[in-house]
Motif scaffolding. Structure first.
Motif, mmCIF file in Angstrom:
data_model
loop_
_atom_site.group_PDB
_atom_site.id
_atom_site.type_symbol
_atom_site.label_atom_id
_atom_site.label_comp_id
_atom_site.label_asym_id
_atom_site.label_seq_id
_atom_site.Cartn_x
_atom_site.Cartn_y
_atom_site.Cartn_z
ATOM 1 N N ALA A 271 -5.570 -9.366 3.545
ATOM 2 C CA ALA A 271 -4.690 -9.786 3.020
ATOM 3 C C ALA A 271 -3.467 -8.560 2.765
ATOM 4 N N ASN A 272 -2.293 -9.092 2.776
ATOM 5 C CA ASN A 272 -1.252 -7.803 2.226
ATOM 6 C C ASN A 272 -1.637 -7.455 0.722
ATOM 7 N N SER A 273 -1.282 -6.097 0.526
ATOM 8 C CA SER A 273 -1.632 -5.748 -0.634
ATOM 9 C C SER A 273 -0.377 -4.687 -1.083
ATOM 10 N N LEU A 274 -0.210 -4.491 -2.645
ATOM 11 C CA LEU A 274 0.769 -3.755 -2.919
ATOM 12 C C LEU A 274 0.202 -2.448 -3.685
ATOM 13 N N ILE A 275 0.673 -1.370 -3.466
ATOM 14 C CA ILE A 275 0.276 -0.148 -3.942
ATOM 15 C C ILE A 275 1.541 0.516 -4.810
ATOM 16 N N VAL A 305 9.136 -2.569 -1.847
ATOM 17 C CA VAL A 305 9.418 -3.684 -2.609
ATOM 18 C C VAL A 305 10.197 -3.398 -3.863
ATOM 19 N N TRP A 306 9.963 -2.156 -4.435
ATOM 20 C CA TRP A 306 10.572 -1.739 -5.560
ATOM 21 C C TRP A 306 10.564 -0.028 -5.508
ATOM 22 N N LEU A 307 11.682 0.299 -6.164
ATOM 23 C CA LEU A 307 11.917 1.726 -6.084
ATOM 24 C C LEU A 307 12.560 2.265 -7.496
ATOM 25 N N SER A 309 13.534 6.194 -9.098
ATOM 26 C CA SER A 309 13.429 7.763 -9.097
ATOM 27 C C SER A 309 12.619 7.954 -7.975
ATOM 28 N N ASN A 310 11.458 8.887 -8.479
ATOM 29 C CA ASN A 310 10.357 9.270 -7.390
ATOM 30 C C ASN A 310 9.169 8.314 -7.224
ATOM 31 N N GLU A 311 9.244 7.108 -7.837
ATOM 32 C CA GLU A 311 8.253 6.022 -7.756
ATOM 33 C C GLU A 311 8.673 4.828 -6.827
ATOM 34 N N LEU A 312 7.634 4.351 -6.273
ATOM 35 C CA LEU A 312 7.765 3.290 -5.566
ATOM 36 C C LEU A 312 6.704 2.296 -5.509
ATOM 37 N N ILE A 313 6.847 0.964 -5.175
ATOM 38 C CA ILE A 313 5.764 0.235 -4.796
ATOM 39 C C ILE A 313 6.046 -0.342 -3.215
ATOM 40 N N LEU A 314 4.808 -0.246 -2.704
ATOM 41 C CA LEU A 314 4.994 -0.640 -1.087
ATOM 42 C C LEU A 314 4.042 -1.860 -0.963
ATOM 43 N N GLU A 315 4.359 -2.816 -0.106
ATOM 44 C CA GLU A 315 3.647 -3.905 0.428
ATOM 45 C C GLU A 315 2.968 -3.433 1.715
ATOM 46 N N LEU A 316 1.584 -3.388 1.843
ATOM 47 C CA LEU A 316 1.175 -3.231 2.793
ATOM 48 C C LEU A 316 0.459 -4.168 3.890
ATOM 49 N N VAL A 317 1.084 -4.443 4.979
ATOM 50 C CA VAL A 317 0.749 -5.471 5.741
ATOM 51 C C VAL A 317 -0.615 -4.995 6.731
ATOM 52 N N LEU A 318 -1.655 -5.812 6.328
ATOM 53 C CA LEU A 318 -3.022 -4.859 6.723
ATOM 54 C C LEU A 318 -3.657 -5.615 7.695
ATOM 55 N N ASN A 319 -4.373 -4.755 8.804
ATOM 56 C CA ASN A 319 -5.251 -5.430 9.611
ATOM 57 C C ASN A 319 -6.633 -5.717 8.963
ATOM 58 N N ASP A 320 -6.901 -5.249 8.059
ATOM 59 C CA ASP A 320 -8.376 -5.317 7.453
ATOM 60 C C ASP A 320 -7.982 -5.235 5.839
ATOM 61 N N ASP A 321 -8.977 -4.922 5.242
ATOM 62 C CA ASP A 321 -8.792 -5.276 3.613
ATOM 63 C C ASP A 321 -8.444 -3.855 2.910
#
Length: 362
Positions: A271-275, A305-307, A309-321
């Motif tokens: 599934a997609n995950s946020l880091i 998906v969010w930014l 300063s020097n921090e951000l959140i990425l949504e990872l579209v995954l082939n696995d878990d």
């Protein structure tokens, strides 16, 4: 005249020694092969390309039996569309003769796509290191392979490792190593002593073995593959080093591929995950990080998906878990996992993991 096709691997693997911080390496030219051929005819080119493409499929998938897959039969019968470039050159053989060499490069996108369409795995180029402790018993006595002796067996080890895309890490054989592990302890296949001596190198996998050569030239060996508390034991034999080393290297490659190769859509829990990532200081660092993540077989896309300063959140579209993502990221230390702490209070969304971008390259 009988057609001659001899395959030899030309891609490079990092052979590492002496850095306890290094746990992984990168297989470069993963999609390239070099072959000795008889002529520059179209028939010979097609046959050589098919042989080379099968080698690439094995290395990229991590599956040694992939060439027998019916799903790849059409690609191997018509390998030309996968070729991005090829060239011929003359070189000297070991016997001093003149050899015609054919170098081929294959499209990574097409190779990966073909494997995925066939329901087969893809294994990224960043791979866990294997620390090798090998003792050879010959007419010259018992000697560690990787020191100033047993150069031929070491060359064979590198060649067989290249065939499967295994990253080798060699001990330093310095005073600390000689104190931590003696030849007698390795000859007795003392797993506890080898594990203790290997701690300074931080390699995820350890290959330990003892090999004996008879007066006939034949080799026999006993091996153990170590990963954490797990152990696989096996024996091998051969009339040369390559035959002797094939079994342990294949066992290593099979084990690593089972943990790090990815079948697109193959995990029921994918599934997609946020880091959440900190330490991204500028656009160059951001671009480098996204390129790195999307270069992993387990990640299709990394979308911001969010930014702030020097921090951000990425949504990872995954082939696995996400567990396999964490397994990949632990290899090279470019993204360092951190405890939530203060970062959790800054995050506007619930995320699966927290990381800091180190930006370092192996």
């Amino acid at each position: 005249m009988k057609q001659i096709i001899r395959v030899s691997v030309i891609f490079c693997i990092w052979v590492m020694a002496g850095s306890g911080q290094v746990m992984a390496g990168t297989v470069v030219n993963l999609y390239d092969e070099q072959l000795a051929v008889e002529s520059q005819s179209r028939e010979v080119l097609k046959a050589a390309a098919a042989e080379a493409l099968e080698r690439v499929f094995v290395r990229v998938s991590g599956r040694r039996d992939v060439g027998s897959s019916p799903s790849l039969a059409a690609a191997l019968a018509q390998p030309e569309p996968f070729i991005t470039q090829y060239r011929y050159q003359r070189s000297k053989s070991d016997a001093g003769g003149d050899v015609l060499q054919l170098s081929l490069s294959f499209s990574p996108r097409q190779v990966n796509s073909e494997l995925q369409s066939a329901g087969l795995p893809v294994w990224s180029a960043n791979r866990p290191a294997v620390l090798v402790w090998l003792l050879a018993d010959t007419v010259d006595g018992r000697q560690f392979v990787g020191t100033d002796t047993q150069a031929e067996l070491l060359r064979d080890l590198k060649e067989v490792a290249q065939r499967r895309g295994i990253v080798l890490q060699l001990p330093l054989f310095d005073l600390a190593d000689s104190t931590n592990l003696s030849a007698d302890e390795l000859w007795q296949m003392s797993v506890d002593d080898v594990r203790a001596a290997s701690q300074r190198y931080s390699a995820p996998f350890v290959l330990m073995g003892r090999a004996s050569q008879f007066s006939t030239g034949q080799w026999v060996a006993s091996w153990a593959v170590l990963q954490g508390d797990e152990m696989i034991q096996l024996d091998s034999e051969g009339m040369d080093g390559r035959d002797l080393l094939a079994a342990p290297v294949d066992a290593l490659a099979d084990l690593q591929a089972s943990k790090y190769s990815v079948v697109a859509g193959g995990a029921s829990s994918s599934a997609n995950s946020l880091i959440y990532i900190s330490g991204v200081k500028d656009f160059a660092a951001y671009a480098d990080m996204v390129t790195y993540l999307e270069g992993l077989a387990v990640v299709q896309h990394a979308n911001t998906v969010w930014l702030s300063s020097n921090e951000l959140i990425l949504e990872l579209v995954l082939n696995d878990d996400m567990e396999k993502v964490k397994r990949f990221l632990s290899l090279d230390g470019r993204l360092l996992e951190e405890s939530p702490g203060m970062m959790q209070s800054k995050s506007p969304q619930a995320v699966a993991a927290y990381y800091r971008w180190s930006g370092r390259h192996l």
